[in-house]
Design a protein around this motif. Structure first.
Motif, PDB file in Angstrom:
ATOM      1  N   ALA A 306      -7.275  -0.192 -18.924  1.00  0.00           N
ATOM      2  CA  ALA A 306      -8.700  -0.072 -18.581  1.00  0.00           C
ATOM      3  C   ALA A 306      -8.948   1.207 -17.801  1.00  0.00           C
ATOM      4  N   GLN A 307      -8.034   1.534 -16.882  1.00  0.00           N
ATOM      5  CA  GLN A 307      -8.199   2.740 -16.062  1.00  0.00           C
ATOM      6  C   GLN A 307      -8.161   4.004 -16.923  1.00  0.00           C
ATOM      7  N   GLN A 308      -7.297   4.037 -17.938  1.00  0.00           N
ATOM      8  CA  GLN A 308      -7.229   5.196 -18.829  1.00  0.00           C
ATOM      9  C   GLN A 308      -8.536   5.390 -19.590  1.00  0.00           C
ATOM     10  N   LEU A 309      -9.124   4.288 -20.041  1.00  0.00           N
ATOM     11  CA  LEU A 309     -10.421   4.381 -20.727  1.00  0.00           C
ATOM     12  C   LEU A 309     -11.501   4.880 -19.779  1.00  0.00           C
ATOM     13  N   ASP A 310     -11.500   4.388 -18.533  1.00  0.00           N
ATOM     14  CA  ASP A 310     -12.498   4.829 -17.553  1.00  0.00           C
ATOM     15  C   ASP A 310     -12.326   6.310 -17.226  1.00  0.00           C
ATOM     16  N   LYS A 311     -11.081   6.747 -17.122  1.00  0.00           N
ATOM     17  CA  LYS A 311     -10.817   8.166 -16.853  1.00  0.00           C
ATOM     18  C   LYS A 311     -11.308   9.030 -17.999  1.00  0.00           C
ATOM     19  N   LYS A 312     -11.072   8.584 -19.222  1.00  0.00           N
ATOM     20  CA  LYS A 312     -11.509   9.324 -20.407  1.00  0.00           C
ATOM     21  C   LYS A 312     -13.022   9.468 -20.439  1.00  0.00           C
ATOM     22  N   ASN A 313     -13.733   8.431 -19.999  1.00  0.00           N
ATOM     23  CA  ASN A 313     -15.198   8.429 -20.038  1.00  0.00           C
ATOM     24  C   ASN A 313     -15.831   8.811 -18.709  1.00  0.00           C
ATOM     25  N   ASN A 314     -15.004   9.302 -17.764  1.00  0.00           N
ATOM     26  CA  ASN A 314     -15.496   9.764 -16.453  1.00  0.00           C
ATOM     27  C   ASN A 314     -16.247   8.671 -15.693  1.00  0.00           C
ATOM     28  N   GLN A 315     -15.752   7.423 -15.823  1.00  0.00           N
ATOM     29  CA  GLN A 315     -16.321   6.294 -15.079  1.00  0.00           C
ATOM     30  C   GLN A 315     -15.594   6.200 -13.729  1.00  0.00           C
ATOM     31  N   VAL A 316     -16.055   7.001 -12.771  1.00  0.00           N
ATOM     32  CA  VAL A 316     -15.299   7.179 -11.529  1.00  0.00           C
ATOM     33  C   VAL A 316     -15.222   5.878 -10.723  1.00  0.00           C
ATOM     34  N   ILE A 317     -16.359   5.207 -10.546  1.00  0.00           N
ATOM     35  CA  ILE A 317     -16.362   3.991  -9.726  1.00  0.00           C
ATOM     36  C   ILE A 317     -15.535   2.900 -10.402  1.00  0.00           C
ATOM     37  N   SER A 318     -15.603   2.802 -11.734  1.00  0.00           N
ATOM     38  CA  SER A 318     -14.783   1.823 -12.445  1.00  0.00           C
ATOM     39  C   SER A 318     -13.296   2.112 -12.258  1.00  0.00           C
ATOM     40  N   GLN A 319     -12.943   3.401 -12.209  1.00  0.00           N
ATOM     41  CA  GLN A 319     -11.553   3.750 -11.919  1.00  0.00           C
ATOM     42  C   GLN A 319     -11.153   3.241 -10.540  1.00  0.00           C
ATOM     43  N   GLY A 320     -12.072   3.401  -9.564  1.00  0.00           N
ATOM     44  CA  GLY A 320     -11.786   2.927  -8.212  1.00  0.00           C
ATOM     45  C   GLY A 320     -11.547   1.423  -8.187  1.00  0.00           C
ATOM     46  N   LEU A 321     -12.342   0.670  -8.944  1.00  0.00           N
ATOM     47  CA  LEU A 321     -12.168  -0.786  -8.991  1.00  0.00           C
ATOM     48  C   LEU A 321     -10.830  -1.158  -9.622  1.00  0.00           C
ATOM     49  N   ASN A 322     -10.429  -0.420 -10.663  1.00  0.00           N
ATOM     50  CA  ASN A 322      -9.134  -0.700 -11.276  1.00  0.00           C
ATOM     51  C   ASN A 322      -7.983  -0.340 -10.337  1.00  0.00           C
ATOM     52  N   TYR A 342      -2.134   3.036  -4.760  1.00  0.00           N
ATOM     53  CA  TYR A 342      -3.347   2.776  -5.543  1.00  0.00           C
ATOM     54  C   TYR A 342      -4.547   2.468  -4.650  1.00  0.00           C
ATOM     55  N   LEU A 343      -4.308   1.790  -3.545  1.00  0.00           N
ATOM     56  CA  LEU A 343      -5.422   1.495  -2.632  1.00  0.00           C
ATOM     57  C   LEU A 343      -5.969   2.770  -2.001  1.00  0.00           C
ATOM     58  N   LYS A 344      -5.096   3.739  -1.726  1.00  0.00           N
ATOM     59  CA  LYS A 344      -5.562   5.029  -1.190  1.00  0.00           C
ATOM     60  C   LYS A 344      -6.474   5.724  -2.199  1.00  0.00           C
ATOM     61  N   MET A 345      -6.070   5.707  -3.483  1.00  0.00           N
ATOM     62  CA  MET A 345      -6.912   6.336  -4.519  1.00  0.00           C
ATOM     63  C   MET A 345      -8.261   5.633  -4.619  1.00  0.00           C
ATOM     64  N   ALA A 346      -8.255   4.302  -4.513  1.00  0.00           N
ATOM     65  CA  ALA A 346      -9.521   3.558  -4.554  1.00  0.00           C
ATOM     66  C   ALA A 346     -10.388   3.912  -3.355  1.00  0.00           C
ATOM     67  N   ASN A 347      -9.779   4.009  -2.173  1.00  0.00           N
ATOM     68  CA  ASN A 347     -10.528   4.351  -0.961  1.00  0.00           C
ATOM     69  C   ASN A 347     -11.208   5.710  -1.090  1.00  0.00           C
ATOM     70  N   GLU A 348     -10.467   6.680  -1.634  1.00  0.00           N
ATOM     71  CA  GLU A 348     -11.027   8.034  -1.777  1.00  0.00           C
ATOM     72  C   GLU A 348     -12.256   8.019  -2.676  1.00  0.00           C
ATOM     73  N   ILE A 349     -12.180   7.260  -3.777  1.00  0.00           N
ATOM     74  CA  ILE A 349     -13.321   7.202  -4.702  1.00  0.00           C
ATOM     75  C   ILE A 349     -14.510   6.519  -4.044  1.00  0.00           C
ATOM     76  N   PHE A 350     -14.285   5.362  -3.407  1.00  0.00           N
ATOM     77  CA  PHE A 350     -15.394   4.610  -2.818  1.00  0.00           C
ATOM     78  C   PHE A 350     -16.042   5.396  -1.683  1.00  0.00           C
ATOM     79  N   LYS A 351     -15.239   6.122  -0.897  1.00  0.00           N
ATOM     80  CA  LYS A 351     -15.807   6.916   0.200  1.00  0.00           C
ATOM     81  C   LYS A 351     -16.594   8.103  -0.344  1.00  0.00           C
ATOM     82  N   SER A 352     -16.040   8.790  -1.343  1.00  0.00           N
ATOM     83  CA  SER A 352     -16.733   9.972  -1.889  1.00  0.00           C
ATOM     84  C   SER A 352     -18.047   9.597  -2.552  1.00  0.00           C
ATOM     85  N   ARG A 353     -18.099   8.409  -3.184  1.00  0.00           N
ATOM     86  CA  ARG A 353     -19.325   7.948  -3.848  1.00  0.00           C
ATOM     87  C   ARG A 353     -20.187   7.074  -2.939  1.00  0.00           C
TER      88      ARG A 353
END
Length: 719
Positions: A306-322, A342-353
């Motif tokens: 799921a994360q690869q599909l979100d990355k391909k489609n630039n779904q940033v917040i969905s990547q954070g959830l995954n 993985y939690l650090k990567m999620a934190n970075e996305i949620f904080k930036s958005r």
């Protein structure tokens, strides 16, 4: 077969080059949901976008050349602008083209329906690009107000779309009451239109809401109805959506086989339709089903897909959830380094958005991972971060979880007092929750029993005091001592409060003054604009000959001149006058005056003051031979015609500054520039950066400027 239908439809749409004679709003909306890419390609060819026009007349000529009626072309361009903001539509420069098209449509919007569509586009843009969900809600509601009294098919279809958007936004912000209201309105309009596609769509949406609220019986009822209706329609997208949401309901009910069956079929359907973002969501549901069965390695495989599909489609917040979900799975596998990564990567996305409603749960999971490793300092850091957001969002369960982690961590570092404090807060929250669900009659009985118990306790204590006179005497002495101490503290506090009140009054008087001249300044003007009798006209005047007054004559002499000027101004004019800086004054008139009337009144008052100033200053050599010419920025209040829309006083003042800045670009004696808005102007033009937005609004004709000089000579500020 499912894949063949949309491909054939796309081919048919692409070969059509002559515009349709009429646009059915319901069919267009279904087409928008089912075949967005094909519809986009069709409209791009038919409208020959991009088009170049600056006003309604030019637009109507283009429509005639394209063999359109103006209304039909405008409707197609509105749909095209919405499609540019759809994730599934693939085309370069989506953001730029969407913004350009919205601005062009805004310049030709004349009817309430057209103005409502502009507000919808602006709301979608803010929500998608900047996650400004609250601003999106405001704009959606403005759009609803504009068409609330129109009950034709076009209006009801647009209202259906607006309610759908509002329900989703309120759900994202955890505003459950407002979300449910709009979900029900969404469904009600669908049944009112008697459109099975809309009914299935709304049943799916309201079922999704109940799933999120863990009201699973209601959720399954709505999802089953949506699935039943969609199966008799020949539309693969709504069928896949309904089946996907049904799988989520089965997942939450713990019916794993049904959940996996429906989620896998929905994922296959989305893949055939080319909807990779939704395929990712279906895979996430499958991963969660495996996770609920403790099959964490399978869950991680699906999360990663799921994360690869979100990355391909630039779904940033969905990547954070995954990333969050993968971190949770690794935690249960006791693979803490991978979980933290993985939690650090999620934190970075949620904080930036700035998506705090997701960040709070990621911080809680972070705290749990650290707690399992006995890394107490890190546990405290993440639990505190979660607690701050949970308190701000009033998420009670999240607050309790954060307090539990904090209590455990403080015990781990032997900070018993802090641990006890966290436990007290946790108990207080539990007690408050308990009080909210207790019936009034039960409350009354409990209070009565409690009161009886306390009376018995005090009676026993009193009997003890009677038996022991020594204890009674000691109690009296302690009571008198306490009264004496409290009296002393009370008197001291009273004196201290009086002192602070005097200081506050002094500071309140000074805060509205200009710091150099000690006369009424910028803060005083804002205070005047906040009163019940706010000004009707505001002017900002720059007197070029007095701009260096403080340097040419020194602070003490310039202060006297400024005080004299303000006193004479307020004597001659029905206005309150404030100094902004040397040579620059703000006038707040109690009556409405045009810019020309305002300038003449100020010039007349200024002319009568020349001799008085010279009499006070013997060596008035620098200024006395210079003409006292005025450069003026002018507005009439209120700026917006809609009484429900309010601008802050700072923004109103900055608008006058904008007018003055424009007037100062013309160096030809006394000059004024006045700014006014048109009736349908949205509040969005006054968002920051203000100067840039106002200049764009002038170019689009949303606001008007007046001057005693040629408008073409004005250089409008943009910074």
């Amino acid at each position: 077969m499912r894949k063949l239908i949309p491909n054939c439809l796309a081919f048919i749409l692409l070969i059509i080059s002559i515009p349709a004679l009429a646009i059915d709003p319901q069919e267009r909306e279904i087409e928008f949901n089912e075949t967005p890419q094909a519809l986009f390609d069709q409209l791009l060819v038919r409208t020959q976008f991009p088009l170049s026009f600056n006003n309604r007349q030019e637009f109507e000529l283009i429509a005639k050349e394209l063999k359109y009626t103006p209304d039909e072309l405008q409707a197609d361009l509105e749909t095209l602008a919405r499609l540019y903001m759809e994730t599934v539509v693939r085309t370069p420069n989506k953001t730029e083209n969407s913004r350009l098209l919205t601005q062009q449509l805004e310049s030709i919007a004349v009817t309430p329906m057209q103005e409502a569509m502009i507000l919808l586009l602006e709301a979608r843009f803010r929500g998608i690009e900047d996650q400004q969900y609250k601003q999106s809600i405001i704009l959606f509601k403005e759009a609803l107000k504009k068409i609330a009294s129109i009950r034709d098919e076009h209006s009801l279809t647009l209202q259906f779309v607006l309610h759908g958007g509002l329900s989703s936004l309120h759900a994202i912000l955890k505003q459950d009451t407002q979300a449910l209201y709009h979900y029900k309105s969404y469904r009600e309009i669908a049944y009112q239109l008697r459109n099975d596609y809309f009914i299935a769509q709304s049943e799916t949406a309201i079922g999704k809401y109940y799933t999120g609220k863990n009201q699973l019986a209601k959720a399954l009822q709505h999802h089953s109805e949506a699935y039943r209706i969609s199966n008799r329609l020949n539309y693969p997208v709504i069928q896949a959506h309904a089946q996907f949401q049904l799988s989520r309901a089965y997942r939450d009910l713990g019916q794993w086989d049904e959940a996996l069956k429906n989620a896998n079929e929905a994922a296959i359907s989305f893949q055939e339709l080319g909807h990779e973002a939704l395929q990712s969501n279906a895979m996430t549901v499958i991963a969660m089903v495996y996770g609920n069965q403790k099959q964490w390695n399978k869950a991680i495989d699906y999360y990663l897909n799921a994360q690869q599909l979100d990355k391909k489609n630039n779904q940033v917040i969905s990547q954070g959830l995954n990333f969050h979900n993968i971190g949770e799975a690794y935690m249960y596998l006791n693979n803490y380094p991978s979980s933290v990564s993985y939690l650090k990567m999620a934190n970075e996305i949620f904080k930036s958005r700035r998506v705090m409603h997701y960040l709070v749960y990621n911080e809680l999971l972070f705290a749990e991972v650290m707690s399992k490793q006995a890394l107490w300092e890190e546990t405290i850091t993440h639990a505190k971060a979660a607690l701050v957001i949970a308190e701000e969002k009033q998420l009670i369960d999240a607050q309790k979880e954060a307090l539990s982690f904090l209590s455990k961590a403080y015990r781990g570092i032997k900070d018993d007092s802090s641990a006890l404090e966290m436990m007290d807060k946790l108990v207080a929250i539990d007690n408050e929750q308990q009080e909210n669900i207790v019936d009034e009659a039960v409350n009354s009985n409990l209070n009565e029993e409690k009161l009886k118990f306390e009376i018995n306790v005090y009676q026993n204590k009193l009997n003890g005091y009677i038996k022991s006179s020594k204890d009674q005497q000691m109690a009296i002495i302690i009571l008198l001592a306490a009264i004496f101490i409290l009296s002393f503290v009370w008197l001291y506090s009273l004196k201290r409060i009086n002192t602070l009140k005097q200081k506050q009054q002094s500071l309140t008087a000074k805060v509205i003054q200009d710091p150099l001249t000690e006369v009424k300044g910028y803060r005083g003007m804002l205070d005047c604009m906040s009163t019940g009798t706010s000004p009707k006209t505001v002017a900002l005047v720059n007197i070029k000959a007095l701009t260096d007054l403080d340097i040419d004559f020194g602070l003490s002499e310039s202060k006297l001149i400024t005080e004299s000027l303000i006193q004479q101004f307020e004597k001659d004019l029905p206005a309150c006058v404030y100094v902004i800086k040397p040579g620059e004054f703000a006038f707040c008139f109690k009556e409405t005056f045009t810019a020309n009337e305002t300038l003449k009144k100020i010039e007349a008052s200024l002319a009568s003051q020349d001799l008085a100033i010279n009499a006070n200053i013997p060596n008035y050599s620098v200024v006395k031979h210079d003409p006292l010419e005025c450069i003026m920025g002018h507005i009439n209040l209120p700026l917006l015609a809609n009484p429900d829309l309010r601008l802050t006083n700072d923004l109103q003042f900055e608008t006058v500054q904008y007018a003055l800045a424009a007037a100062k670009t013309i160096d030809k004696g006394s000059t004024y520039v006045s700014i006014r808005t048109l009736n349908f102007a949205p509040a969005a033009i006054f968002f920051k950066p203000l100067y840039l937005n106002l200049t764009h609004a002038l170019q689009r004709g949303i606001i008007r400027a007046e001057s005693n000089r040629p408008i073409a000579e004005i250089k409008w500020p943009t910074n």
